[in-house]
Scaffold this motif. Structure first.
Motif, PDB file in Angstrom:
ATOM      1  N   THR A  35       0.830  -1.210   0.000  1.00  0.00           N
ATOM      2  CA  THR A  35       0.000   0.000   0.000  1.00  0.00           C
ATOM      3  C   THR A  35       0.862   1.257   0.000  1.00  0.00           C
ATOM      4  O   THR A  35       0.577   2.228  -0.715  1.00  0.00           O
ATOM      5  CB  THR A  35      -0.937   0.009   1.221  1.00  0.00           C
ATOM      6  OG1 THR A  35      -1.743  -1.177   1.217  1.00  0.00           O
ATOM      7  CG2 THR A  35      -1.849   1.229   1.192  1.00  0.00           C
ATOM      8  N   LEU A  36       1.933   1.247   0.801  1.00  0.00           N
ATOM      9  CA  LEU A  36       2.835   2.402   0.857  1.00  0.00           C
ATOM     10  C   LEU A  36       3.535   2.626  -0.484  1.00  0.00           C
ATOM     11  O   LEU A  36       3.673   3.767  -0.942  1.00  0.00           O
ATOM     12  CB  LEU A  36       3.874   2.209   1.965  1.00  0.00           C
ATOM     13  CG  LEU A  36       3.390   2.429   3.400  1.00  0.00           C
ATOM     14  CD1 LEU A  36       4.476   2.048   4.391  1.00  0.00           C
ATOM     15  CD2 LEU A  36       2.983   3.885   3.606  1.00  0.00           C
ATOM     16  N   ILE A  37       3.989   1.543  -1.099  1.00  0.00           N
ATOM     17  CA  ILE A  37       4.639   1.662  -2.408  1.00  0.00           C
ATOM     18  C   ILE A  37       3.679   2.282  -3.411  1.00  0.00           C
ATOM     19  O   ILE A  37       4.040   3.200  -4.157  1.00  0.00           O
ATOM     20  CB  ILE A  37       5.139   0.291  -2.902  1.00  0.00           C
ATOM     21  CG1 ILE A  37       6.311  -0.192  -2.047  1.00  0.00           C
ATOM     22  CG2 ILE A  37       5.554   0.360  -4.373  1.00  0.00           C
ATOM     23  CD1 ILE A  37       6.762  -1.604  -2.366  1.00  0.00           C
ATOM     24  N   TRP A  38       2.454   1.796  -3.411  1.00  0.00           N
ATOM     25  CA  TRP A  38       1.452   2.317  -4.337  1.00  0.00           C
ATOM     26  C   TRP A  38       1.183   3.796  -4.049  1.00  0.00           C
ATOM     27  O   TRP A  38       1.243   4.653  -4.941  1.00  0.00           O
ATOM     28  CB  TRP A  38       0.163   1.506  -4.209  1.00  0.00           C
ATOM     29  CG  TRP A  38      -0.798   1.710  -5.351  1.00  0.00           C
ATOM     30  CD1 TRP A  38      -0.999   2.866  -6.061  1.00  0.00           C
ATOM     31  CD2 TRP A  38      -1.648   0.727  -5.936  1.00  0.00           C
ATOM     32  NE1 TRP A  38      -1.947   2.675  -7.035  1.00  0.00           N
ATOM     33  CE2 TRP A  38      -2.366   1.367  -6.985  1.00  0.00           C
ATOM     34  CE3 TRP A  38      -1.897  -0.621  -5.673  1.00  0.00           C
ATOM     35  CZ2 TRP A  38      -3.305   0.703  -7.759  1.00  0.00           C
ATOM     36  CZ3 TRP A  38      -2.842  -1.287  -6.448  1.00  0.00           C
ATOM     37  CH2 TRP A  38      -3.528  -0.642  -7.474  1.00  0.00           C
ATOM     38  N   ALA A  39       0.920   4.109  -2.800  1.00  0.00           N
ATOM     39  CA  ALA A  39       0.535   5.473  -2.433  1.00  0.00           C
ATOM     40  C   ALA A  39       1.650   6.479  -2.719  1.00  0.00           C
ATOM     41  O   ALA A  39       1.409   7.554  -3.292  1.00  0.00           O
ATOM     42  CB  ALA A  39       0.139   5.525  -0.963  1.00  0.00           C
ATOM     43  N   LEU A  40       2.867   6.136  -2.325  1.00  0.00           N
ATOM     44  CA  LEU A  40       3.980   7.088  -2.461  1.00  0.00           C
ATOM     45  C   LEU A  40       4.469   7.244  -3.901  1.00  0.00           C
ATOM     46  O   LEU A  40       5.260   8.144  -4.184  1.00  0.00           O
ATOM     47  CB  LEU A  40       5.144   6.654  -1.562  1.00  0.00           C
ATOM     48  CG  LEU A  40       4.877   6.732  -0.058  1.00  0.00           C
ATOM     49  CD1 LEU A  40       6.068   6.179   0.723  1.00  0.00           C
ATOM     50  CD2 LEU A  40       4.575   8.165   0.379  1.00  0.00           C
ATOM     51  N   PHE A  97      -3.553   7.374 -10.890  1.00  0.00           N
ATOM     52  CA  PHE A  97      -3.665   6.548  -9.683  1.00  0.00           C
ATOM     53  C   PHE A  97      -2.992   5.184  -9.862  1.00  0.00           C
ATOM     54  O   PHE A  97      -3.048   4.341  -8.958  1.00  0.00           O
ATOM     55  CB  PHE A  97      -5.139   6.376  -9.296  1.00  0.00           C
ATOM     56  CG  PHE A  97      -5.766   7.662  -8.836  1.00  0.00           C
ATOM     57  CD1 PHE A  97      -5.711   8.027  -7.494  1.00  0.00           C
ATOM     58  CD2 PHE A  97      -6.376   8.518  -9.742  1.00  0.00           C
ATOM     59  CE1 PHE A  97      -6.273   9.223  -7.063  1.00  0.00           C
ATOM     60  CE2 PHE A  97      -6.941   9.717  -9.322  1.00  0.00           C
ATOM     61  CZ  PHE A  97      -6.884  10.072  -7.987  1.00  0.00           C
ATOM     62  N   LEU A  98      -2.362   4.982 -11.000  1.00  0.00           N
ATOM     63  CA  LEU A  98      -1.546   3.790 -11.207  1.00  0.00           C
ATOM     64  C   LEU A  98      -0.128   4.078 -10.712  1.00  0.00           C
ATOM     65  O   LEU A  98       0.297   5.229 -10.671  1.00  0.00           O
ATOM     66  CB  LEU A  98      -1.515   3.409 -12.686  1.00  0.00           C
ATOM     67  CG  LEU A  98      -2.858   3.010 -13.306  1.00  0.00           C
ATOM     68  CD1 LEU A  98      -2.697   2.792 -14.804  1.00  0.00           C
ATOM     69  CD2 LEU A  98      -3.408   1.753 -12.638  1.00  0.00           C
ATOM     70  N   PRO A  99       0.634   3.053 -10.317  1.00  0.00           N
ATOM     71  CA  PRO A  99       2.003   3.285  -9.821  1.00  0.00           C
ATOM     72  C   PRO A  99       2.863   4.024 -10.834  1.00  0.00           C
ATOM     73  O   PRO A  99       2.836   3.718 -12.030  1.00  0.00           O
ATOM     74  CB  PRO A  99       2.536   1.865  -9.577  1.00  0.00           C
ATOM     75  CG  PRO A  99       1.322   1.022  -9.398  1.00  0.00           C
ATOM     76  CD  PRO A  99       0.266   1.625 -10.285  1.00  0.00           C
ATOM     77  N   HIS A 100       3.611   5.017 -10.360  1.00  0.00           N
ATOM     78  CA  HIS A 100       4.529   5.779 -11.204  1.00  0.00           C
ATOM     79  C   HIS A 100       5.967   5.551 -10.724  1.00  0.00           C
ATOM     80  O   HIS A 100       6.559   4.533 -11.001  1.00  0.00           O
ATOM     81  CB  HIS A 100       4.174   7.269 -11.166  1.00  0.00           C
ATOM     82  CG  HIS A 100       3.018   7.624 -12.028  1.00  0.00           C
ATOM     83  ND1 HIS A 100       1.752   7.100 -11.843  1.00  0.00           N
ATOM     84  CD2 HIS A 100       2.918   8.470 -13.092  1.00  0.00           C
ATOM     85  CE1 HIS A 100       0.928   7.595 -12.764  1.00  0.00           C
ATOM     86  NE2 HIS A 100       1.612   8.428 -13.520  1.00  0.00           N
TER      87      HIS A 100
END
Length: 249
Positions: A46-51, A224-227
């Protein structure tokens, strides 16, 4: 449909997004054996995705860029251009080494300001690490390539960080009789730079480059996809720098 499918899948095949499905699979696999490990893996995912997504990194950067504007008719007698990094020894049209993409943005802003105001430019950026080309060497070459006369370029060679940028630029301004400087650096870095230059006794006018955020920005599903963590890193690094400088200086 294929276009959208590609855009959705690709972020989860590239780092850091690739670690999200791996951690979720690990969470599912370990849930019966150890709920604590499974929950920990889910938190990390979740943190990887959010950050890594722009809405979060923009929120972190927006506080640093808030309130900065371009002055319409600044009464300055010089420009101070702060270094923002170089890529050493790589081939270039007129020599070896190039500024980083962020520094290129600062240089471009500086040249545009120079053409409008026709005042001398102080390049502030020395040699933080041995066996590396001093930053001012490459920045000066690019300014010359972009049409800035050599007679309008002043080099500050000693600084290794923002505090020293301010300290040594102030000495040059005092020696040259400059009273007020346009200070050019990336927008997110400006608050720390202002703090340092005011502590050094310089009268400056902020002239930001490289804005990464804008008020009222509307996000689309792709945001909202991982960057990546680049802007998150910038924000955290800057907040830590501000805290350190205020304690140390």
């Amino acid at each position: 449909m294929l276009f959208y499918l590609k855009k959705i899948i690709t972020p989860f095949l590239m780092p850091p997004g690739v670690f999200i499905p791996l951690l979720i699979l690990s969470c599912i696999y370990t849930f019966k054996k150890s709920k604590k490990v499974a929950i920990f893996n889910l938190i990390i995912a979740t943190l990887i995705w959010a950050l890594s997504i722009p809405p979060v990194s923009d929120l972190m950067l927006s506080g640093l860029e808030k309130g900065l504007r371009f002055p319409k008719d600044p009464l300055a007698d010089c420009i101070v251009l702060l270094g923002g990094g170089i890529i050493d020894d790589v081939p270039d049209m007129t020599g070896a080494g190039i500024p980083t993409l962020e520094m290129q943005g600062r240089i471009l802003t500086c040249v545009r300001a120079f053409r409008k105001f026709h005042i001398p430019i102080i390049i502030s950026g020395g040699q933080p690490f041995k066996k590396r080309t001093p930053e001012y060497v490459i920045v000066r070459r690019f300014l010359l390539d972009l049409g800035v006369p050599d007679s309008m370029i002043i080099v500050e060679k000693r600084s290794k960080d923002t505090w020293e940028n301010a300290r040594y630029s102030a000495l040059i301004c005092k020696k040259k009789g400059f009273k007020k400087a346009l200070l050019i650096t990336s927008a997110y870095h400006m608050k720390r730079a202002i703090f340092c230059f005011k502590r050094a006794g310089m009268d400056i006018i902020p002239f930001p480059a490289n804005f990464f955020t804008s008020p009222g920005k509307e996000y689309i599903w792709k945001d909202f996809l991982p960057h990546n963590f680049l802007n998150t890193y910038r924000a955290i690094h800057e907040y830590l720098g501000i805290i350190f400088y205020k304690i140390a200086y």
